[in-house]
Design a protein around this motif. Structure first.
Motif, PDB file in Angstrom:
ATOM      1  N   VAL A  82       1.440   0.039   1.131  1.00  0.00           N
ATOM      2  CA  VAL A  82       2.851  -0.071   1.513  1.00  0.00           C
ATOM      3  C   VAL A  82       2.966  -0.334   3.012  1.00  0.00           C
ATOM      4  N   LEU A 131       5.525   6.813   8.682  1.00  0.00           N
ATOM      5  CA  LEU A 131       5.067   6.607   7.306  1.00  0.00           C
ATOM      6  C   LEU A 131       4.193   7.768   6.854  1.00  0.00           C
ATOM      7  N   MET A 132       3.356   8.253   7.774  1.00  0.00           N
ATOM      8  CA  MET A 132       2.500   9.370   7.413  1.00  0.00           C
ATOM      9  C   MET A 132       3.347  10.580   7.024  1.00  0.00           C
ATOM     10  N   LEU A 168       5.382  -8.092   6.656  1.00  0.00           N
ATOM     11  CA  LEU A 168       6.592  -8.704   6.093  1.00  0.00           C
ATOM     12  C   LEU A 168       7.255  -9.726   7.039  1.00  0.00           C
ATOM     13  N   MET A 205       5.848   3.509  13.599  1.00  0.00           N
ATOM     14  CA  MET A 205       5.899   3.188  12.178  1.00  0.00           C
ATOM     15  C   MET A 205       4.800   3.936  11.423  1.00  0.00           C
ATOM     16  N   ALA A 219       1.921  -3.901   3.766  1.00  0.00           N
ATOM     17  CA  ALA A 219       2.909  -4.863   3.262  1.00  0.00           C
ATOM     18  C   ALA A 219       4.093  -4.917   4.223  1.00  0.00           C
ATOM     19  N   LEU A 220       4.508  -3.753   4.707  1.00  0.00           N
ATOM     20  CA  LEU A 220       5.625  -3.665   5.640  1.00  0.00           C
ATOM     21  C   LEU A 220       5.268  -4.328   6.970  1.00  0.00           C
TER      22      LEU A 220
END
Lengths: 279, 262
Positions: free
Chosen positions: B136, B118-119, B143, B114, B139-140
């Motif tokens: 972000v 994301l990077m 979640l 992940m 937060a992900l």
């Protein structure tokens, strides 16, 4: 049906922001990572061929498997025995023991791995103690071995196993083992035929958590294994951020995703099959 | 007739708890040592290494970043997670079954994958600023806690109470805030705490998203360890344990710790 008072529309509107977060920032990025592994000009599976034909890379994969499996087996063993005692402990003592298991769990992975650097280091506590008792005559290097990574991983995951199993074992009433005993079952038989079948779903959940957790870990192998005991997590990082070979890093990522998802799916099927309640 | 737990089993459990708590006690000990290297038991006692945390500007800065992220990321995640959890519990017929599992994906997909993805896509691909990407990402990451733990409380809630309020003329949004939310407070607190701790301790996602000038405390701790092996690392660790203790005290006060074994 299209006004906002429609329950279906309201339900979707309420879940949309969270759904959007997962799709935009998890599914799209991860799929794009997986997609880049098939884009090699020499053929769609060329990067995988490179991975599986390289002895170095296969050693990283096998080492990671080995560490994850050994960690899981040890954690199951220690976790089960401890959870059994905790689940049978009287009220106050039980809460105290649960706190003692939760506390390390909520402490960060860096802090917990660091503890083992102090313990296992060349001038560490274990070496000092062994020298003092006279078991060894000069410091032994224990860090940066597979053993040091496994010890720290077990330390990391035993609390998770204990907490998962305490909940399950608490649900097995004392009457059941008493009944088995009064019907003439020896403790070993009562354990095998009564306790174990009821604990199986919990054991599977715990094992999946520990296996996938250790298979994908980064900080612990980084600190306690170093370059010499490279594991999939550290290997991914090295490829991505040190060698800047994003395709190689993506290939490692894809293999990690396949291994973890396969484990989760197969084990949850097994759990459903073995669950005595669902029958 | 009560069966007693076998003494050998008790011995094993005792050893396990020594194994679990011992290393943390050792960290506390080394953080107080007046030597410039890490040693246990401490030779002499000093609080110098605690002052040192605040003398090193990188620690001061990353501490602020980590707390901002943990609070901001969790708040953001709750803001979108609670409505989703509510929808899942309230409209079981209207929403497809798989939707609940979609929100657990951040736990299912390896964190390091992940972080790397994301990077590539968000930090570099979309060119988001470092702090935004981190927010972000966190937060992900949290979640699932926000949706599932809150969802557990919502599933136990009797929605006919909300319907009653609405049928008596209370606007829907008001019924949610005055009837539903107070009843699922425990779940929200529990979710917030688990999420906060997860975010605060995260390494695998943050390590890909931190960049020049912006880092988080665990990442800074890792970097510091590679260069210096002094008791400052131990004192920062103790500080983090102190935060954990404070959080656990809140959990104990509001919910009781047994909820963690459920």
């Amino acid at each position: 049906m299209s006004s906002l008072s429609s329950p279906r529309l309201r339900a979707w509107a309420l879940s949309a922001p969270a759904l959007l977060l997962v799709v935009l920032f998890l599914l799209v990025p991860v799929f794009s990572t997986l997609a880049t592994t098939f884009g090699d000009p020499e053929g769609p599976l060329a990067t995988y061929a490179t991975f599986f034909n390289s002895r170095l890379r296969m050693r990283v994969l096998w080492r990671t498997m080995e560490v994850a499996v050994i960690t899981t087996v040890i954690s199951v063993f220690i976790g089960f025995l401890t959870a059994w005692v905790v689940s049978r402990a009287p009220g106050r003592l039980k809460s105290l023991l649960i706190i003692a298991a939760v506390f390390p769990l909520l402490t960060g992975v860096v802090v917990r791995s660091f503890a083992w650097l102090i313990i296992l280091g060349k001038n560490g506590i274990l070496n000092d103690t062994l020298l003092w008792i006279g078991v060894i005559s000069e410091p032994v290097s224990m860090l940066y071995t597979e053993g040091s990574v496994i010890v720290a991983m077990v330390y990391l995951f035993v609390p998770l196993m204990i907490l998962t199993l305490v909940g399950v074992l608490e649900g097995i009433p004392q009457d059941m083992t008493d009944a088995a005993a009064s019907l003439g079952a020896r403790p070993a038989a009562a354990f095998r035929q009564v306790v174990l079948p009821m604990a199986v779903p919990g054991l599977i959940v715990g094992s999946v958590l520990v296996f996938t957790g250790s298979f994908t870990s980064y900080a612990t192998p980084q600190l306690l294994g170093g370059e010499r005991q490279m594991m999939m997590g550290t290997f991914l990082y090295q490829n991505a951020m040190v060698r800047f070979d994003w395709v190689a890093a993506s290939t490692v990522a894809a293999i990690m995703v396949v291994v973890t998802l396969t484990t989760v799916i197969l084990m949850s099927r097994l759990a459903r099959k073995l669950n005595p309640v669902a029958g | 007739m009560k069966q007693r737990t076998h003494p050998a089993l008790i011995a094993v459990a005792l050893l396990t708890f020594v194994f679990l708590v011992g290393p943390l006690v050792i960290i506390i000990g080394t953080s107080l040592s007046d030597t410039s290297y890490l040693t246990f038991p401490p030779q002499g006692y000093t609080l110098h290494w605690y002052e040192n945390i605040f003398d090193i500007s990188a620690f001061r800065r990353t501490m602020v970043t980590s707390f901002t992220l943990a609070v901001g990321g969790t708040a953001l995640s709750m803001l979108i997670g609670i409505p989703a959890a509510y929808a899942l519990a309230r409209y079981r017929v209207e929403l497809p079954k798989f939707l609940g599992n979609v929100f657990v994906l951040p736990i299912l997909i390896p964190e390091i994958v992940m972080g790397f993805s994301l990077m590539k896509s968000v930090a570099i691909g979309a060119g988001l600023p470092i702090m935004t990407s981190l927010l972000v990402g966190h937060a992900l990451l949290v979640l699932p806690y926000c949706v599932r733990v809150t969802g557990a409380s919502l599933n136990a809630f009797d929605f006919s109470i909300e319907d009653a309020a609405v049928s008596l003329g209370c606007p829907r949004w008001k019924a949610f805030f005055t009837v539903v939310l107070p009843n699922v407070k425990a779940g929200i607190i529990a979710g917030f705490i688990l999420a906060f701790i997860t975010s605060l301790n995260d390494v695998s996602v943050s390590i890909f998203l931190t960049g020049p000038g912006v880092s988080t405390l665990p990442i800074q701790l890792l970097a510091h360890m590679e260069q210096f092996f002094d008791p400052t690392i131990a004192s920062v660790s103790v500080l983090l344990m102190f935060v954990t203790t404070a959080v656990m005290a809140i959990v104990e006060r509001t919910l009781g710790l047994t909820f963690l074994t459920k």
